[in-house]
Enzyme design. Sequence first.
Site, PDB file in Angstrom:
ATOM      1  N   ASP A 104       1.020  -1.181   0.187  1.00  0.00           N
ATOM      2  CA  ASP A 104      -0.009  -0.074  -0.028  1.00  0.00           C
ATOM      3  C   ASP A 104       0.778   1.070   0.074  1.00  0.00           C
ATOM      4  OD1 ASP A 104      -2.690   1.038   0.284  1.00  0.00           O
ATOM      5  OD2 ASP A 104      -1.993   2.100   2.006  1.00  0.00           O
ATOM      6  N   HIS A 107       5.618   3.965  -2.456  1.00  0.00           N
ATOM      7  CA  HIS A 107       6.444   5.187  -2.415  1.00  0.00           C
ATOM      8  C   HIS A 107       6.499   5.684  -1.205  1.00  0.00           C
ATOM      9  CE1 HIS A 107       2.351   6.108  -4.009  1.00  0.00           C
ATOM     10  NE2 HIS A 107       2.352   6.918  -3.115  1.00  0.00           N
ATOM     11  N   ASP A 205      -9.932   2.541  -2.970  1.00  0.00           N
ATOM     12  CA  ASP A 205      -9.459   4.119  -2.713  1.00  0.00           C
ATOM     13  C   ASP A 205     -10.634   5.029  -3.805  1.00  0.00           C
ATOM     14  OD1 ASP A 205      -7.545   3.986  -0.809  1.00  0.00           O
ATOM     15  OD2 ASP A 205      -6.055   3.549  -2.258  1.00  0.00           O
TER      16      ASP A 205
END
Length: 536
Positions: A104, A107, A205
């Site tokens: 999840d 980055h 999301d």
Amino acid sequence: MKYFTHTGIEDKCMKYIEENMYKEKGKYFMAHNGWVMGCTDPLSDFAKKQEGTANVYLRRELISWGDSVKLRYGDKPEDSPYLWKHMKEYVDNTAKIFDGVRLDNCHSTPLHVAEYLLDSARKINPDLFVAAELFTNSDHTDNIFVNRLGITSLIREALSAWDSHEEGRLVYRYGGDPVGAFQISLQRPLKGAIAHALFLDLTHDNPSPVEKRSVFDMLPSAALVSMACCATGSNRGYDELVPHHIHVVDEERQYQEWGKNVDFQTGIISAKRALNILHGQLAEEGFSQVFVDQMNENIVAVTRHSPKTHQSVILVAHTAFSNPPPYAGPSGVRPLCFEGSLDEIIIEAEMHAKAGNPFEPPTNFAKNDKFINGCNQYEVSLREHIPLNKSNIFDTTPHMEGNLTKLEFKNLKPGTIVAIRCSLHPYTKPNLTKLQEIIPSLYNHQGKSVNELKEIVSKLDLVDLNKVLFTCDQEERDRGFGGGAYNIPGYGDTVYCGLQGFVSILTEIAPSNDLGHPLCNNLRLGDWMMDYISAD
């Protein structure tokens, strides 16, 4: 936007909090994790102490997540032994239980930490499938994460498209080789590529497509995603037409029970099942090439092609990014044209309201207090594996123009999809079979010439080989071999008149499948190049 969590002292006044934040209770003060809008360097830890940077909390640049905190790993396990040990145990246990994991917001985890934990997980499960949510806005940066971490697929969202043209572009981008791609069986040079995608019609999301587009776009968009030659996925609630975002943190209701509240007649479940079966079959049968055709503003056609059998599956989807007008009729669009014969209609499906205006938006939806429910005022009409004379979408009489088959649309309304399977004309199949027999015979598994090719070449002397492979334009004319170098419109003359003239160009365009090159266009437009090569 709350940036910090004060565990155990939330009810205290600000004066108490300020007095204790640098004392013993300070260890309970934690910064929320999140992401930085417009971050130019996702490889940099925004919370790490850095000279002149990492002021995102002070400048309030962070989009914080109130349900998670930023962990401080440091540069090595010795910097935070408990945290590294605890997370390693958690990841190892996950790898024992599951065949795949999802990173999840990949980055937001320091790269060296993710690398350490994935290495540990792969010792438990060497075949671990690793999907990652990674949005860096740079293919180069994406590939750094993919290569360092061994990521299998990157999460990609169809709902990020703002119109049907962009959605078609995403299908083409993540969907495999283009139709007509060069098949190179010998050692192929390494070339750059985008990371493999796990393409989803909806992620947890995303807002509901009912909120962002319209309920009538859910079936056609799911169909477009299913035609991509990559991994695909969805989120529970999409097929049941849930018209709101299902929040993974705040939602406390359960999903509906299968067979009791949900079955194949609910929402678009039956059509989605047919699309998932088709997606799997296309992968198993080697339909690895993709072509996307924007037929008009709202209608997209996607072709999946098999380079081995030269069969094609073509899906046409009438998207509805905004709600259609009441009682909308069929949209006028040019015929669906393809070279070959129609084998069958694989899927025909359209969604409409059960009563009244077929394009009535879900205005009277009411949330159930006990379970997550969707809109129940719609139904899907699904027909599978039918001949053309049973179609509700096409005119039942095909039109032939030479080798082209044309299917006229008579009932292609918003929210409608249709998928067909077509094959080469019977009189062209023997030629394809012969070609497929010839090509493998030229090379064995080591790429060396076999007897048939050796026999042909052995009859050529050096002058013959020079003519077959090289000779320049002036040599051809001086020696009376022919009419000079071959001219490719939009490109110019080939350097050599022989085969090397074409091979030199192919070595440039084949690795990147540059099918827009003038040489490829010349091949598409006619047989002049083949006539030139075969002529004396």
